[in-house]
Design a protein around this motif. Structure first.
Motif, short mmCIF file in Angstrom:
data_model
loop_
_atom_site.label_atom_id
_atom_site.label_comp_id
_atom_site.label_asym_id
_atom_site.label_seq_id
_atom_site.Cartn_x
_atom_site.Cartn_y
_atom_site.Cartn_z
N PRO A 1 3.92 -22.86 22.29
CA PRO A 1 3.85 -24.32 22.23
C PRO A 1 2.43 -24.86 22.22
O PRO A 1 2.18 -25.97 21.77
N ALA A 2 1.51 -24.05 22.66
CA ALA A 2 0.16 -24.58 22.82
C ALA A 2 -0.78 -24.27 21.66
O ALA A 2 -1.77 -24.98 21.47
N GLY A 3 -0.52 -23.23 20.88
CA GLY A 3 -1.56 -22.77 19.95
C GLY A 3 -1.29 -23.05 18.49
O GLY A 3 -0.48 -23.91 18.13
N PRO A 4 -2.00 -22.31 17.67
CA PRO A 4 -1.90 -22.52 16.21
C PRO A 4 -0.49 -22.27 15.69
O PRO A 4 -0.17 -22.72 14.59
N PHE A 5 0.32 -21.56 16.44
CA PHE A 5 1.66 -21.23 15.94
C PHE A 5 2.72 -22.22 16.41
O PHE A 5 3.91 -22.00 16.26
N ALA A 6 2.23 -23.31 17.02
CA ALA A 6 3.16 -24.30 17.56
C ALA A 6 4.20 -24.71 16.54
O ALA A 6 5.40 -24.79 16.84
N ARG B 1 -4.59 -30.20 14.59
CA ARG B 1 -4.14 -31.47 15.15
C ARG B 1 -2.66 -31.37 15.52
O ARG B 1 -2.25 -31.71 16.61
N ARG B 2 -1.90 -30.81 14.61
CA ARG B 2 -0.48 -30.62 14.89
C ARG B 2 -0.27 -29.82 16.17
O ARG B 2 0.50 -30.17 17.03
N ASN B 3 -1.08 -28.79 16.26
CA ASN B 3 -0.90 -27.92 17.40
C ASN B 3 -1.17 -28.61 18.72
O ASN B 3 -0.63 -28.24 19.76
#
Lengths: 201, 201, 201, 201
Positions: free
Chosen positions: C134-139, C197-199
């Motif tokens: 939930p926190a990183g680039p893979f959010a 930004r999304r992440n």
DNA sequence: AATGAATGAGCATTCATTCAT
DNA sequence: GATGAATGAATGCTCATTCAT
């Protein structure tokens, strides 16, 4: 991919299968044809293909032996007799061919197409006997029944000849007379069975 | 228990071989008989033994079907017709049996002894037709030739019936008429002609 | 059909395939397992079956190595670090296993079922890292993307360790820091790309 | 003409191997290239030679796709981002190439020389990321470890894109952010903690 | 006597490589 | 150089038979 090699393979297959049955290894066939084991598969991609090709090859060989050279005109019975003699002679000349033909036919290797092609190839030879149908016990039967009967009689005669090649003439003639008696009208008025009546109509 | 299992194995072998040919694995036969793979070899030490036993088993089964219950006395032709009908019915009742019989016969697995025993087993049935010999095309031929001819006609008829079981009566009768025509004298005077004379030379 | 033999075969397969690739002959595998060539097929009916079984065997082996004994409670990062260390140690202890796992995965031999089962088997291990999503680039990415990334980093780290086993600690730690950096928030405000930004949302 | 055919062979090999694995027959490759089976060996004396040539061909193709046309000057991160995007796009444009590259790499077919040449070919592309080394987790690691890590992340990203080509932008960006997070220093002070210190020991 | 796993020889088929044309 | 048939070693798999339990 010479035609000669293909034929050599088919002939080798005939010998090998006559000797060892359908289980004859492709390797023996190849070796017997003077070809390497792998080479066989350049000509026939699978053993089944080989068996189908062999079946057709033999059927055509037989058919040609029966109808060539053309049988001279004459009464049906005499033309049939000549065809029969050629048929049996074909089997006597190389019993392997007949044996292999029957082995393949009894197996489940034949495709519907090959079976059809085989029937077509034999049409010329079969017609010598098929023309007798309207008169005999097979009048109301499918044509294939008559054809199968003639083939079975021929096979039996060939086998009898194979056991005693010197008796070729005697066996062949007996076989023909029997076959002709089987498919023709018996003429005996006392014949009272159901089918006979139908046959005589 | 032993005999029951032996029979189960023979019956399973019939089914398996009819389906898969002689290449049917002993393991499937055993499984199909509800027996373990290894057990089969307690009953038949080799596959060849099994095949020979199966051949005899089927021949005797066929012979019994033809001659039992006893065929009532009567003219030869009528007794033969009844025997024939039973023969064809046997094949129609379980085509596998006939198929397997022919597969084994065509193979090289049969010992001379088994072949002989098979002939002996069929003697009762064959005699219905063999008695016709003195009169027809097989007069001067070995008895086996006649017997083989009848068997071939029966096989052909059975196959025709197998293709269309509903036509049992029609095919069976046609087959018998043809067979009787094959082995007997035909009423046609001209038929006592060329070939028979040749045979006697 | 002992379980011991089955395991011996899987272990032999691991060695043989690591050495010779997926083309490793079943015969070598059998021999290497101290079993006859034919016996292998009592355990695995086809080579493909063997490869699928081997894949699952190795995946489960790896998963067990990571999650057993249970990782003591603590901050996610510390638990992940411990899981990672076990993962890399598993690869260092027997590089063949990892190599074979990747070879099979890259082939077309895996069934969908096996692939699924493999994913399921790894769930316990993967979750150590998946929780970071939930926190990183893979959010906003599919979970598999993150999981594949972690697996790829582990594979790379294992290979690095394999080249220089003495540097296990150093490589393993670097690999973990990199992996955690990859999947976690970087925290750098200057990060202006779309996805970042999304992440952060 | 020679060079054109050579290229045709390499491209055909890419397709064939992507489809059938390294076991793809040389004959299919030749056929797919519109060349006779024997001709292939005029260009590549053995299959291994072909594989090595193909590996280099693909590596150079990839390297060229990343560095040409030249990436405009700018901050390292932005240049790396552009290189990354090109890298992933290369894989998305023809997934076969990436797949084949990995298959060959995982095999034992590569010579040391080819492997070296491949590394050299990628130097231009790799340097975009290698320059980040002094600052991150790979500071004290061999450069190849970092390079392998980036390549592994790229491979994973390409695969993710291959699964859902429409998500190219999203996957590519996430992959880059992850990669940059993996190899760079994160802004979190706590991240300069335990493991880095350990690495330096 | 029954079981069923173990055995290993045997088989169809594939494929890299060669070579005559 | 190009062709494509020929080669034969190698491989996955089968199956009759054996044998320990």
């Amino acid at each position: 991919m010479s035609d000669q090699r293909r034929t050599a393979l088919l002939e080798a297959a005939t010998r090998a299968i006559a000797r060892d049955g359908l289980a004859a290894p492709t390797a023996s066939i190849a070796t017997e044809a003077g070809v390497s084991a792998g080479s066989l598969f350049n000509y026939f991609p699978t053993k089944t293909t080989l068996l189908n090709a062999l079946y057709l090859h033999l059927k055509r060989d037989l058919a040609a032996a029966v109808v060539e050279p053309p049988i001279p005109p004459g009464p049906l019975r005499e033309r049939a007799r000549e065809g029969w003699r050629r048929w049996i002679r074909w089997g006597a000349a190389d019993p392997d061919k007949q044996r292999v033909l029957m082995l393949i036919e009894a197996s489940h290797e034949l495709t519907a197409q090959t079976r059809e092609d085989g029937i077509e190839a034999m049409q010329g030879a079969d017609s010598l006997f098929a023309e007798a149908q309207p008169a005999g016990p097979f009048a109301d039967q499918p044509l294939e029944f008559l054809v199968a009967t003639v083939a079975a009689m021929a096979a039996t005669t060939m086998e009898a000849v194979a056991h005693e090649p010197a008796e070729f003439e005697s066996r062949s003639n007996a076989g023909f007379t029997a076959t002709w008696g089987a498919i023709g009208t018996s003429g005996r008025p006392s014949d009272t069975g159901t089918d006979e009546r139908r046959n005589q109509s």
